[in-house]
Design a protein around this motif. Structure first.
Motif, PDB file in Angstrom:
ATOM      1  N   GLN A 181      68.877 -35.889  40.738  1.00 50.91           N
ATOM      2  CA  GLN A 181      69.673 -36.036  41.902  1.00 50.91           C
ATOM      3  C   GLN A 181      69.864 -34.271  41.896  1.00 50.91           C
ATOM      4  O   GLN A 181      69.720 -33.551  42.551  1.00 50.91           O
ATOM      5  N   VAL A 182      70.096 -33.536  40.467  1.00 49.17           N
ATOM      6  CA  VAL A 182      70.056 -32.100  40.844  1.00 49.17           C
ATOM      7  C   VAL A 182      69.020 -31.375  40.807  1.00 49.17           C
ATOM      8  O   VAL A 182      67.887 -30.903  41.528  1.00 49.17           O
ATOM      9  N   ARG A 183      67.999 -32.513  40.469  1.00 50.37           N
ATOM     10  CA  ARG A 183      66.577 -32.136  41.108  1.00 50.37           C
ATOM     11  C   ARG A 183      66.148 -32.424  42.392  1.00 50.37           C
ATOM     12  O   ARG A 183      64.656 -31.498  42.717  1.00 50.37           O
ATOM     13  N   ALA A 184      66.413 -33.616  42.948  1.00 47.11           N
ATOM     14  CA  ALA A 184      66.108 -33.963  44.023  1.00 47.11           C
ATOM     15  C   ALA A 184      66.815 -33.288  44.781  1.00 47.11           C
ATOM     16  O   ALA A 184      66.153 -32.969  46.247  1.00 47.11           O
ATOM     17  N   SER A 185      67.882 -32.254  44.797  1.00 48.50           N
ATOM     18  CA  SER A 185      68.502 -31.357  45.602  1.00 48.50           C
ATOM     19  C   SER A 185      67.873 -30.325  45.820  1.00 48.50           C
ATOM     20  O   SER A 185      68.015 -29.113  46.979  1.00 48.50           O
ATOM     21  N   GLY A 186      66.186 -29.999  45.124  1.00 51.61           N
ATOM     22  CA  GLY A 186      65.807 -28.519  44.922  1.00 51.61           C
ATOM     23  C   GLY A 186      66.989 -27.647  44.459  1.00 51.61           C
ATOM     24  O   GLY A 186      66.641 -26.242  44.758  1.00 51.61           O
ATOM     25  N   LYS A 187      67.785 -27.596  44.675  1.00 49.75           N
ATOM     26  CA  LYS A 187      69.434 -26.318  44.127  1.00 49.75           C
ATOM     27  C   LYS A 187      69.583 -26.389  42.886  1.00 49.75           C
ATOM     28  O   LYS A 187      69.068 -27.449  41.796  1.00 49.75           O
ATOM     29  N   ALA A 188      69.861 -25.227  41.678  1.00 47.45           N
ATOM     30  CA  ALA A 188      69.756 -25.118  40.032  1.00 47.45           C
ATOM     31  C   ALA A 188      71.276 -25.387  40.116  1.00 47.45           C
ATOM     32  O   ALA A 188      71.805 -26.463  40.923  1.00 47.45           O
ATOM     33  N   TRP A 189      71.428 -25.953  38.612  1.00 49.24           N
ATOM     34  CA  TRP A 189      72.656 -27.122  37.932  1.00 49.24           C
ATOM     35  C   TRP A 189      74.380 -26.048  38.406  1.00 49.24           C
ATOM     36  O   TRP A 189      75.061 -26.650  39.062  1.00 49.24           O
ATOM     37  N   SER A 190      74.018 -24.441  38.805  1.00 50.96           N
ATOM     38  CA  SER A 190      75.073 -23.474  38.783  1.00 50.96           C
ATOM     39  C   SER A 190      75.643 -23.765  40.205  1.00 50.96           C
ATOM     40  O   SER A 190      76.802 -23.741  40.456  1.00 50.96           O
TER      41      SER A 190
END
Length: 273
Positions: free
Chosen positions: A245-254
């Motif tokens: 889900q994090v990868r699919a969002s295009g955002k960083a974990w932080s």
């Protein structure tokens, strides 16, 4: 067509690897102690292949584990302590002795027993025979109650074996509820250690909590090592979903708060991962 080799070929190969003049330099450097980590690793790889039902690789992993036994046998032969034939002979002797329901007259080729034993009778016979073996060692001054439980076992597995052995002489709780009370007691002591700031005490009390939890698992018929391995796999699946889900969002974990990540975790649980 490739050759089909036998166990004799494997022992010959091992002797060649350890040949002082023409052997393999790495194999020649090894000792009983130095190959123990490899043995443990191979055993875990066998267990992993079984859990994944990877039968093709299980064949290979079992071969790697067998090679560890062959290696020890070669070292035993070189030091004139034992060899592969004595390992096999001692093993067959012990297994015949411990299976009187299969070998009633105590010989490898004895006729079958007239009556098939129940699982409970077989288990009782097994424990009785092993206790007789321990009693014999104790009578000779060679054994104590908790002896011969390997130090190198995984901590949870060894805890189970220690507790089972102590239980055989009556040192055990007779009610799972009493074990739960013991866990509460150990948790209270852990809280005190945490408040004291004494890290050595924290580690000691944490060990007591885990040991008590192992005891509860044993009383509930759950093997803690298997339970933890299952939980590890579950954690991997659910964390993998969170990561997707994090990868699919295009955002960083932080960019995500713990609360947002927990929402992904809850989604994974809802999906049965």
């Amino acid at each position: 067509m490739s050759n089909t080799y036998t166990i004799d070929d494997l022992t010959y190969l091992m002797s060649r690897l350890r040949d002082p003049k023409h052997g393999c330099p790495w194999d020649l450097k090894q000792s009983f102690a130095s190959i123990v980590p490899h043995t443990l690793e191979e055993a875990y790889e066998v267990a992993d292949a079984i859990e994944r039902q990877d039968w093709t690789h299980l064949n290979d992993e079992l071969g790697d584990l067998l090679f560890q036994v062959i290696f020890y046998a070669q070292l035993g032969h070189e030091t004139e302590r034992f060899d592969f034939s004595t390992i096999v002979s001692n093993l067959v002797t012990k297994l015949v002795r411990r299976h009187p329901h299969v070998f009633p007259d105590g010989t490898l080729h004895s006729p079958p027993a007239e009556r098939a034993l129940t699982d409970d009778e077989i288990k009782q016979n097994w424990e009785t025979i092993k206790q007789q073996e321990r009693d014999g060692k104790e009578a000779r001054g060679e054994s104590r109650v908790l002896d011969d439980i390997p130090q190198a076992l995984p901590g949870l597995t060894r805890a189970v074996k220690l507790q089972k052995r102590a239980s055989q002489v009556g040192f055990d709780w007779n009610d799972a509820e009493l074990v739960l009370d013991k866990i509460e007691e150990e948790l209270a002591e852990l809280r005190e250690a945490i408040q004291s700031g004494n890290q050595a005490a924290v580690a000691d009390e944490m060990g007591d909590v885990i040991f008590a939890q192992v005891n509860l698992a044993r009383h509930l018929g759950v093997h803690p090592e298997e339970a933890v391995r299952g939980t590890n796999q579950k954690f991997e699946r659910r964390f993998g979903f969170v990561e997707d889900q994090v990868r699919a969002s295009g955002k960083a974990w932080s960019d995500f708060s713990l609360g947002q990540l927990d929402q992904f975790w809850d989604q994974a649980k809802a999906l049965g991962l």
